[in-house]
Enzyme design. Structure first.
Site, PDB file in Angstrom:
ATOM      1  N   GLU A 159      96.344 -98.286  30.379  1.00  0.00           N
ATOM      2  CA  GLU A 159      96.633 -96.861  30.155  1.00  0.00           C
ATOM      3  C   GLU A 159      95.477 -96.059  30.734  1.00  0.00           C
ATOM      4  OE1 GLU A 159      97.939 -95.894  26.183  1.00  0.00           O
ATOM      5  OE2 GLU A 159      98.915 -97.836  25.993  1.00  0.00           O
ATOM      6  N   LYS A 195     106.779 -89.117   6.145  1.00  0.00           N
ATOM      7  CA  LYS A 195     105.908 -88.912   7.315  1.00  0.00           C
ATOM      8  C   LYS A 195     106.754 -88.678   8.568  1.00  0.00           C
ATOM      9  CE  LYS A 195     102.407 -90.921  10.336  1.00  0.00           C
ATOM     10  NZ  LYS A 195     101.577 -92.044  10.744  1.00  0.00           N
ATOM     11  N   LYS A 227     103.231 -98.093  14.397  1.00  0.00           N
ATOM     12  CA  LYS A 227     104.076 -97.273  15.283  1.00  0.00           C
ATOM     13  C   LYS A 227     105.487 -97.841  15.347  1.00  0.00           C
ATOM     14  CE  LYS A 227     101.315 -95.519  19.099  1.00  0.00           C
ATOM     15  NZ  LYS A 227     101.134 -95.602  20.553  1.00  0.00           N
ATOM     16  N   ASN A 235     101.464-102.166  18.229  1.00  0.00           N
ATOM     17  CA  ASN A 235     101.024-101.540  16.986  1.00  0.00           C
ATOM     18  C   ASN A 235     102.205-101.516  15.998  1.00  0.00           C
ATOM     19  OD1 ASN A 235     100.545 -99.548  15.012  1.00  0.00           O
ATOM     20  ND2 ASN A 235      99.221 -98.373  16.385  1.00  0.00           N
ATOM     21  N   PHE A 244      98.860 -95.663   9.215  1.00  0.00           N
ATOM     22  CA  PHE A 244      97.900 -96.399  10.037  1.00  0.00           C
ATOM     23  C   PHE A 244      96.946 -95.399  10.695  1.00  0.00           C
ATOM     24  CE2 PHE A 244      99.213 -95.423  14.392  1.00  0.00           C
ATOM     25  CZ  PHE A 244     100.457 -94.871  14.175  1.00  0.00           C
ATOM     26  N   GLY A 245      96.045 -95.926  11.485  1.00  0.00           N
ATOM     27  CA  GLY A 245      95.152 -95.080  12.282  1.00  0.00           C
ATOM     28  C   GLY A 245      94.356 -94.098  11.434  1.00  0.00           C
ATOM     29  N   ASP A 303     102.779 -92.373  23.874  1.00  0.00           N
ATOM     30  CA  ASP A 303     101.328 -92.306  23.969  1.00  0.00           C
ATOM     31  C   ASP A 303     100.936 -91.141  23.074  1.00  0.00           C
ATOM     32  OD1 ASP A 303      98.876 -93.261  24.778  1.00  0.00           O
ATOM     33  OD2 ASP A 303      98.725 -91.878  26.453  1.00  0.00           O
TER      34      ASP A 303
HETATM   35  P1  IMP Z   1      98.010 -95.109  21.676  1.00  0.00           P
HETATM   36  O1  IMP Z   1      99.150 -94.131  21.635  1.00  0.00           O
HETATM   37  O2  IMP Z   1      98.451 -96.511  21.481  1.00  0.00           O
HETATM   38  O3  IMP Z   1      97.138 -94.894  22.872  1.00  0.00           O
HETATM   39  O4  IMP Z   1      97.085 -94.881  20.407  1.00  0.00           O
HETATM   40  C1  IMP Z   1      96.962 -93.669  19.795  1.00  0.00           C
HETATM   41  C2  IMP Z   1      95.879 -93.706  18.730  1.00  0.00           C
HETATM   42  O5  IMP Z   1      95.904 -92.416  18.119  1.00  0.00           O
HETATM   43  C3  IMP Z   1      96.113 -94.717  17.607  1.00  0.00           C
HETATM   44  O6  IMP Z   1      95.436 -95.917  17.827  1.00  0.00           O
HETATM   45  C4  IMP Z   1      95.550 -93.978  16.390  1.00  0.00           C
HETATM   46  O7  IMP Z   1      94.161 -94.153  16.338  1.00  0.00           O
HETATM   47  C5  IMP Z   1      95.841 -92.527  16.727  1.00  0.00           C
HETATM   48  N1  IMP Z   1      97.154 -92.137  16.163  1.00  0.00           N
HETATM   49  C6  IMP Z   1      98.289 -91.866  16.850  1.00  0.00           C
HETATM   50  N2  IMP Z   1      99.300 -91.569  16.018  1.00  0.00           N
HETATM   51  C7  IMP Z   1      98.791 -91.702  14.775  1.00  0.00           C
HETATM   52  C8  IMP Z   1      99.376 -91.543  13.479  1.00  0.00           C
HETATM   53  O8  IMP Z   1     100.572 -91.270  13.277  1.00  0.00           O
HETATM   54  N3  IMP Z   1      98.539 -91.719  12.456  1.00  0.00           N
HETATM   55  C9  IMP Z   1      97.216 -92.032  12.600  1.00  0.00           C
HETATM   56  N4  IMP Z   1      96.643 -92.227  13.775  1.00  0.00           N
HETATM   57  C10 IMP Z   1      97.431 -92.048  14.874  1.00  0.00           C
END
Ligand code: IMP
Length: 198
Positions: free
Chosen positions: A43, A175, A14, A11, A152-153, A71
């Site tokens: 995961e 942020k 991230k 990602n 993002f996200g 995570d």
């Molecule tokens: P993972 O940690 O890769 O399992 O994914 C965590 C998910 O949580 C991401 O795909 C986003 O959908 C959401 N997420 C985590 N951190 C953020 C952030 O800082 N902003 C927006 N969405 C987030």
């Protein structure tokens, strides 16, 4: 200590956030996209920190560099903490995940739309086989519609009352100062500076 580090994520949102906070601490940064070889990470734990540790160990042992993994997830109170640890699997892409969230919350009034992002970070040193864990969170509200084009996200639907802004309206550097991931990485940064970069 070796100043090369892998941030164990595909990602790029991230990756950018974490790298920006550690620019003074490491010389070379790699994401999983920088390696031809794909490392398959399932995961499958219901516990964030376990998934982060699994990811960091697998990547660090495979490529031999110190590795940072995180995570994270979005916990919405009106949904009893969902999507939580399953946030990345809540839909196929960011847009679909946001639409689904807004639909699930369509009848929930503003005062009940409270939510928090959580981040669990692992720093793993394959040479020593040691690892360290860090945590951060960020509280806010899920809005009724999207705003902003940064981040993002779920950033475009996450509202911060103290700033009167959506997370996607805030610059990366801002942020990072307040976010769940930023807090966990800043704790890691202090630890690295106290333990290894004296
Ligand atoms: P993972 O940690 O890769 O399992 O994914 C965590 C998910 O949580 C991401 O795909 C986003 O959908 C959401 N997420 C985590 N951190 C953020 C952030 O800082 N902003 C927006 N969405 C987030």
């Amino acid at each position: 200590m070796n100043r090369k580090v892998i941030i164990a994520t595909e990602n790029l949102g991230k990756f950018r956030e974490i790298k920006e906070l550690l620019l003074d601490d490491f010389d070379e940064f790699y994401s999983l996209r920088d390696f031809k070889e794909r490392v398959e990470i399932v995961e499958d734990s219901p516990i964030y920190i376990e998934n982060a540790l699994k990811k960091a160990r697998k990547v660090g042992n495979r490529f031999g560099y110190n590795t940072i993994s995180d995570d994270s997830g979005l916990e919405v109170d009106a949904l009893n903490g969902r999507p939580g640890i399953l946030s990345s699997r809540y839909g196929k892409n960011d847009n679909e995940r946001i639409e689904k969230l807004l639909f699930e919350l369509k009848d929930v009034p503003w005062e009940k739309r409270t939510a928090r992002f959580v981040a669990y970070v692992i720093f793993y040193m394959p040479e020593k086989g040691t690892f360290y864990g860090f945590y951060g969170d960020l509280k806010g509200y899920i809005c009724f519609e999207k705003k902003g084009d940064r981040g993002f996200g779920f950033d475009p639907v996450f509202y911060l009352p103290e700033y009167d802004r959506y997370l996607a309206e805030i610059e990366l550097i801002e942020k990072n100062k307040i976010s769940h991931r930023g807090k966990a990485i800043l704790a890691l940064k202090s630890f690295l500076n106290a333990e290894f970069f004296k």
